[in-house]
Design an enzyme around this catalytic site. Structure first.
Site, PDB file in Angstrom:
ATOM      1  N   GLU A 496       5.065  -5.943 -12.440  1.00  0.00           N
ATOM      2  CA  GLU A 496       4.202  -4.911 -13.026  1.00  0.00           C
ATOM      3  C   GLU A 496       5.084  -3.905 -13.772  1.00  0.00           C
ATOM      4  O   GLU A 496       6.026  -3.362 -13.192  1.00  0.00           O
ATOM      5  CB  GLU A 496       3.430  -4.204 -11.904  1.00  0.00           C
ATOM      6  CG  GLU A 496       2.517  -5.158 -11.153  1.00  0.00           C
ATOM      7  CD  GLU A 496       2.270  -4.720  -9.703  1.00  0.00           C
ATOM      8  OE1 GLU A 496       2.462  -3.544  -9.377  1.00  0.00           O
ATOM      9  OE2 GLU A 496       1.888  -5.593  -8.896  1.00  0.00           O
ATOM     10  N   GLN A 549       6.809  -3.550  -7.221  1.00  0.00           N
ATOM     11  CA  GLN A 549       7.080  -2.225  -7.783  1.00  0.00           C
ATOM     12  C   GLN A 549       7.567  -1.207  -6.744  1.00  0.00           C
ATOM     13  O   GLN A 549       8.482  -0.439  -7.007  1.00  0.00           O
ATOM     14  CB  GLN A 549       5.822  -1.724  -8.493  1.00  0.00           C
ATOM     15  CG  GLN A 549       6.099  -0.603  -9.451  1.00  0.00           C
ATOM     16  CD  GLN A 549       4.949  -0.414 -10.422  1.00  0.00           C
ATOM     17  OE1 GLN A 549       3.894   0.087 -10.060  1.00  0.00           O
ATOM     18  NE2 GLN A 549       5.143  -0.815 -11.663  1.00  0.00           N
ATOM     19  N   ILE A 554       4.786  -4.385  -0.550  1.00  0.00           N
ATOM     20  CA  ILE A 554       5.258  -5.749  -0.267  1.00  0.00           C
ATOM     21  C   ILE A 554       4.367  -6.454   0.761  1.00  0.00           C
ATOM     22  O   ILE A 554       4.388  -7.671   0.877  1.00  0.00           O
ATOM     23  CB  ILE A 554       6.728  -5.750   0.201  1.00  0.00           C
ATOM     24  CG1 ILE A 554       7.363  -7.110  -0.094  1.00  0.00           C
ATOM     25  CG2 ILE A 554       6.866  -5.365   1.671  1.00  0.00           C
ATOM     26  CD1 ILE A 554       8.853  -7.122  -0.038  1.00  0.00           C
ATOM     27  N   HIS A 594       4.927   5.790  -1.108  1.00  0.00           N
ATOM     28  CA  HIS A 594       6.079   5.755  -2.009  1.00  0.00           C
ATOM     29  C   HIS A 594       7.338   6.200  -1.288  1.00  0.00           C
ATOM     30  O   HIS A 594       8.232   6.776  -1.894  1.00  0.00           O
ATOM     31  CB  HIS A 594       5.840   6.634  -3.242  1.00  0.00           C
ATOM     32  CG  HIS A 594       4.683   6.173  -4.066  1.00  0.00           C
ATOM     33  ND1 HIS A 594       3.391   6.561  -3.823  1.00  0.00           N
ATOM     34  CD2 HIS A 594       4.622   5.317  -5.118  1.00  0.00           C
ATOM     35  CE1 HIS A 594       2.582   5.983  -4.694  1.00  0.00           C
ATOM     36  NE2 HIS A 594       3.289   5.221  -5.484  1.00  0.00           N
TER      37      HIS A 594
END
Ligand code: TPP
Ligand code: MG
Length: 805
Positions: A496, A549, A554, A594
C-alpha cells in the site's frame, strides 16, 4: 457468466480421441480405488486419518489436460486425480503419505510430515538450488486451513504477469517462458466463505492475472449445506458482477456439472486459453459434485444427508456418468470398461501393498534390531527380567510404529541405569544413532539447510569516509533499495502506497519513476493477499519485498505467514522455498494502531522465518543485503520513529551486510547487561548515560535479530562479566522479553553466572494510549529504565545505591 454450451465448439483434437478418453477412464478408476482402499486402511488401523478425492475425478482430469509445463497448482486435499493425471503423484506415493512414510523418496510431497491429500512437487534440488520450474508441472505445497491456498495462488499468477511484462526477466528461462504460465486453484464450495477467498478473487480481477479457480461444489462443507455458506447458495451467482464485458475488465465465469465430461473439457479448454493468452482470471464453478464416501474417515455422511440426496449422489457419480458416456459414444464396450475397472483395482492394491511394505519394513527392521539388542543385554542387566519382558512385549506389537520401538529402548535404558556401561553400550549407541535419524525425519528443515542459509552469510562492515554525509534514515534505505533494484532484476517491492509516493515514509521515493511500475508497485489495502502475492512470486524464483504498512496491521496477514510461509521448508522437508522479505515498521510512534510491538506473538507463530528488529536504517539496509542472498523468508521490522533521524551514509550501501543472529554490543559496561532491540536501543543508551551519572555502568546489547537469537552467545558472555541481566523491550510483559530470557538463562546457561535475579522490563499489558503522554505512560521510558536498573543495584548494595523510590 456463460453457460458452457455456448462456448466455442472448436475441439482440441487431443481432448476427445479414444486413447485419451480411455486413459482418463483408467486414471479415474485408479483414483477412485485409491479413495476406497485408503478409507479401509484407516479403518484397519494402518493409517490415522484419511480424506479422499472421490466424486471429483472428472473435473480434475479436464483440468489436468490443459495444465502445461511451467504451470502451478494451489489447491486442496481433494486433488489426487489431478496429481495422478499430470504424473506428479504415483499411487504408491499416495499411500506412502497416508501411512506417514518419512522417506522423501517415498512421499516426495511432505516426507510423511503431513496428512494424506497434501500435495506438492519438489522445486528444489537437494542442495537447495532451483530445478528448472519452466520444464516441470508444479504444485505448490498444500496446507490444511480452508481457503489458505488462495493468497499464494494470486502470487503464483502474479508472477506470470511480471515474467511477461518485465522484459528484464525474459532470460530467466528456468522459471518462466515469458509469463506463459497459468496458476490453477482449486477450492471446496464451503471454503469460499472465507475472507481470503474473496480478497484473492478481487485482487486477481484488479491485477488481471492468469489465474483459473475451480470450485468443487458438492453442496456441503462437512455436514453444513450451501445455504449456510453462501448467499443465494451459489458462489458463481454472487460473483456475477465480476464478469468482464466489452467496456470493463474482469473475470470469465463458467458453470459446469461435475459429471459432464464434455462440458468440463470445454470449460477447462476455454479457461486455459483465456487465462494463458489474455491474462484474464477465470472462475469455474463445478456444480453437481458428489462425495461418495462422505467428508473423511472421521464420520459418515448418512448422519447429515437425506436419503434422497444420497440416492441422487449415487446416480450422479461422475464415474458412472463417464461410463455411460463412453458406452453411448461407443468408445468402448462394457467388457472393455470392466477390464479397465478390474485392472485398476488390481494395480492400486499392488501399489498400496508395496507402499505399506516399504513403510512397515523400515520400522520392522528397527524393531528387530532393538529386540536383538535388548535380548543380548538382558542377561547381564541387574533388571534382567524386566528388560526381557520389554523385548518380548515389543516383539509382539501389531503394526508397530517407531514410538513403540524407541519408547521401549528408553525404558530399557532407565532399567539398566545402575548397570556397567559395557552392558548397555551397544543399546545406547544404537539409540543415539536412531535419535539422529529421527531428528532428521521429524525435526529437520524448520530453517533452510541449504548452501543459502542465512547462517552461512558473513558480515561485511559498512564503510565510511571523512565526507560521509549525515542524512535522514529513510535516505539510507532509499539508496539501498536503489542499489538492489539496479543489481537484481528478480527483486520487486510492492504494498500500500509503496509505488507512486515510495511508501508512507518515502524509502522508495523516486524509485518507481526510475524502475517502472512493475518493480515498485502500489497495491490495494489487503494485507493477507499482499503476503500471498509475495509468497507465490517467491515460489516461482522471484525476490519479492512485500510491505505491510504498519506492524499493527500484520494480524490480517499473520495466518498466511504462520501457516504457509513459515512452515514451507519444514513441511516439504526442503522441497520448496519462498524467500519472501516482508518489510514493515513498528514500535513506538503514536497510539493503539501505530505503536505496536507484538513481538512475542510473532516469535511464537513465525518459527521458520527470520525476524529482524534493526535499531536504525543502516542496520536495516545491511539486513536486506544479507537476506537477498539467503533463501529463508524474513520479517524486517523497521523503527517507526527512525526515518527522520540522522545517520551516516555508508559508501558501500549495496554491499555491506549484517550477520544475522549476532547481537551487537552498543556500549560496554561492568555492572549489568541490558539486552534490547529496535527503538528501545536509543532509550536504553540514553538511560545508560543517566545511569553513569548515578554511578552505574551498564553494558547495552542490541539483539538485532530475534529469530535467530544470539547464535554465538554474546549475551551469555556479557553476563559472565556483569553477573546481572535485564531484558527490556516494548512488548507486553512476558512477551519477547520472556523469550530472550529463556534463550539466555536456559539455552546459554547464564543462570550459573547471575548474582541478581534476571529481570524484564516491558510495556504495559494494554496497547499504548495516544499522544506523547500516552506513550510515556504506556511504554518503557528513560526514567523507567533508569529506575528499574537502579532498584536492582540498590538490592545489591543499598549503601552505595540508596533507595530512590
Ligand atoms: C480454517 C479451517 N476451518 C475449519 C477446517 C475444518 N474443515 C476441514 S474441511 C472442511 C469443510 C470444507 O468444505 P468444502 O470447502 O466444501 O470442501 P469439501 O471437503 O466439501 O470438498 C472443514 C470445515 C479447516 N480445515 N480449516
Ligand atoms: Mg464441499
Amino acid at each position: 457468466m456463460r453457460e458452457v454450451a455456448t462456448l466455442s465448439k472448436n475441439r482440441n483434437p487431443k481432448a476427445l480421441n479414444k486413447e485419451q478418453l480411455l486413459n482418463d477412464y483408467r486414471i479415474a478408476q485408479e483414483s477412485r480405488q485409491a479413495s476406497l482402499m485408503g478409507r479401509k486402511e484407516v479403518f484397519m488401523g494402518k493409517a490415522k486419518f484419511g480424506i479422499f478425492g472421490d466424486g471429483k475425478e472428472l473435473a480434475q482430469l479436464a483440468m489436468a489436460r490443459y495444465f502445461e509445463k511451467g504451470d502451478f497448482r494451489a489447491g486442496y486435499y481433494r486433488d489426487q486425480t489431478f496429481m495422478f493425471a499430470i504424473d506428479q503423484l504415483t499411487v504408491k506415493e499416495y499411500f506412502a503419505q497416508l501411512y506417514a512414510h518419512t522417506d522423501v523418496e517415498a512421499d516426495p510431497a511432505s516426507a510423511g510430515r503431513l496428512m494424506n491429500g497434501h500435495f506438492a512437487t519438489r522445486s528444489l534440488n537437494d542442495d537447495g538450488t532451483w530445478k528448472n520450474l519452466a520444464e516441470m508441472k508444479n504444485s505448490s505445497a498444500d496446507i490444511s486451513p480452508t481457503a489458505a491456498q488462495m493468497p499464494k495462488l494470486l502470487g503464483l499468477a502474479y508472477a506470470s504477469k511480471l515474467f511477461k511484462e518485465n522484459k528484464g526477466l525474459h532470460d530467466l528461462t528456468e522459471f518462466s517462458n515469458k509469463g506463459n504460465e497459468v496458476a490453477w486453484g482449486t477450492i471446496g464450495n464451503a471454503s469460499t466463505s472465507e475472507g481470503m477467498f474473496f480478497e484473492s478473487i478481487n485482487a486477481a480481477g484488479v491485477l488481471q492475472v492468469p489465474m483459473v479457480v475451480s470450485v468443487w461444489d458438492d453442496g456441503y462443507g462437512i455436514s453444513v449445506p450451501n445455504e449456510y455458506h453462501t448467499t443465494k447458495g451459489s458462489i458463481s451467482e454472487i460473483l456475477k458482477g465480476l464478469q468482464r464485458n466489452d467496456d470493463q475488465k474482469g473475470y470469465e465465469i463458467f458453470v459446469v456439472k461435475g459429471w459432464d465430461y464434455e462440458s468440463l473439457d470445454r470449460a477447462f479448454e476455454n479457461a486455459a486459453r483465456i487465462a494463458r493468452e489474455e491474462h484474464v482470471p477465470v472462475l469455474i464453478h463445478v456444480v453437481d459434485v458428489t462425495q461418495p464416501q462422505g467428508h473423511s474417515t472421521s464420520g459418515s455422511h448418512e448422519r447429515y444427508k437425506s436419503a434422497e440426496r444420497l440416492e441422487w449422489e449415487k446416480n450422479h457419480d461422475c464415474l458412472l456418468k463417464f461410463r455411460e458416456f463412453l458406452l453411448e459414444r461407443k468408445i468402448a464396450t462394457e467388457e472393455q470398461l470392466d477390464l479397465i475397472d478390474s485392472e485398476a483395482k488390481k494395480f492400486v492394491k499392488e501399489q498400496k501393498d508395496l507402499a505399506w511394505k516399504s513403510f512397515a519394513d523400515g520400522i520392522k527392521n528397527e524393531l528387530k534390531e532393538a529386540v536383538e539388542l535388548l535380548t543380548a543385554m538382558a542377561p547381564q542387566s541387574s533388571n534382567a527380567t524386566a528388560v526381557t519382558q520389554l523385548a518380548e512385549d515389543l516383539k509382539k506389537t501389531l503394526n508397530p510404529i517407531r514410538k513403540d520401538v524407541i519408547s521401549t529402548v528408553r525404558r530399557a535404558l532407565w532399567l539398566s541405569r545402575t548397570d556397567a556401561e559395557s552392558v548397555k553400550a551397544d543399546l545406547r549407541a544404537w539409540y543415539a544413532h536412531q535419535q539422529e535419524l529421527n531428528k532428521d525425519r521429524y525435526n529437520s528443515h524448520l530453517y533452510s539447510e541449504s548452501i543459502f542459509s542465512v547462517e552461512k552469510i558473513d558480515a561485511v562492515a559498512p564503510k565510511y569516509t571523512e565526507e560521509s554525509p549525515l542524512v535522514d534514515g529513510r535516505e539510507i534505505l532509499q539508496a539501498c533499495f536503489d542499489d538492489i533494484l539496479q543489481r537484481d532484476p528478480r527483486f520487486f517491492a510492492f504494498g500500500e502506497d509503496v509505488g507512486k509516493i515510495g511508501d508512507v515514509n518515502q524509502a522508495f521515493a523516486g524509485l518507481q519513476a526510475k524502475y517502472g511500475e512493475l518493480r515498485v508497485t502500489d497495491t490495494g489495502i489487503r494485507e493477507c493477499t499482499i503476503i500471498g502475492q509475495g509468497l507465490g512470486a517467491a515460489l516461482r524464483g522471484l525476490r519479492p519485498m512485500a510491505e505491510i504498512q504498519y506492524l499493527d496491521y500484520i494480524y490480517y496477514a499473520l495466518m498466511t505467514l504462520a501457516d504457509d510461509v513459515a512452515s514451507l521448508q519444514y513441511r516439504t522437508k526442503g522441497g520448496q522455498k519462498a524467500p519472501l522479505i516482508v518489510r514493515t515498521r513498528g514500535h513506538r510512534l503514536e497510539g493503539v494502531w501505530h505503536a505496536g510491538s507484538p513481538i512475542g506473538m510473532l516469535l511464537h507463530s513465525l518459527r521458520g522465518m527470520i525476524i529482524c528488529v534493526p535499531r536504525d536504517m543502516t542496520q536495516a539496509a545491511g539486513m536486506y543485503n544479507t537476506l537477498l542472498e539467503a533463501d529463508e523468508p524474513a520479517l524486517v521490522i523497521e523503527c517507526l520513529n527512525g526515518y527522520r533521524l540522522k545517520e551516516k551514509m555508508p559508501s558501500n550501501i549495496g554491499q555491506f551486510k549484517v550477520q544475522l543472529g549476532v547481537p551487537e554490543v552498543l556500549k560496554e559496561g561492568n555492572d549489568m547487561t541490558v539486552v534490547t532491540y529496535g527503538s528501545m536501543c536509543r532509550i536504553v543508551m540514553d538511560a545508560a548515560q543517566e545511569l553513569s551519572e548515578l554511578g552505574i555502568d551498564i553494558e547495552v546489547i542490541d539483539a538485532q535479530t530475534l529469530l535467530p537469537f544470539d547464535t554465538t552467545g554474546v549475551v551469555g558472555k556479557s553476563i559472565q562479566k556483569t553477573n546481572r541481566v535485564l531484558f527490556a523491550d516494548e512488548d507486553v510483559p512476558g512477551g519477547a522479553s520472556a523469550y530472550m530470557m529463556q534463550q539466555v538463562i536456559e539455552d546459554q546457561k547464564a543462570y550459573y553466572h547471575l548474582d541478581s535475579e534476571p529481570a524484564t522490563l516491558a510495556a504495559k499489558a494494554h496497547r499504548p494510549a495516544y499522544s506523547s503522554d500516552g506513550d510515556y505512560f504506556s511504554k518503557p521510558s528513560i526514567e523507567d529504565v533508569v529506575e528499574k536498573i537502579y532498584s536492582m543495584m540498590n538490592e545489591v548494595d543499598p549503601v552505595k545505591f540508596p533507595s530512590i523510590d
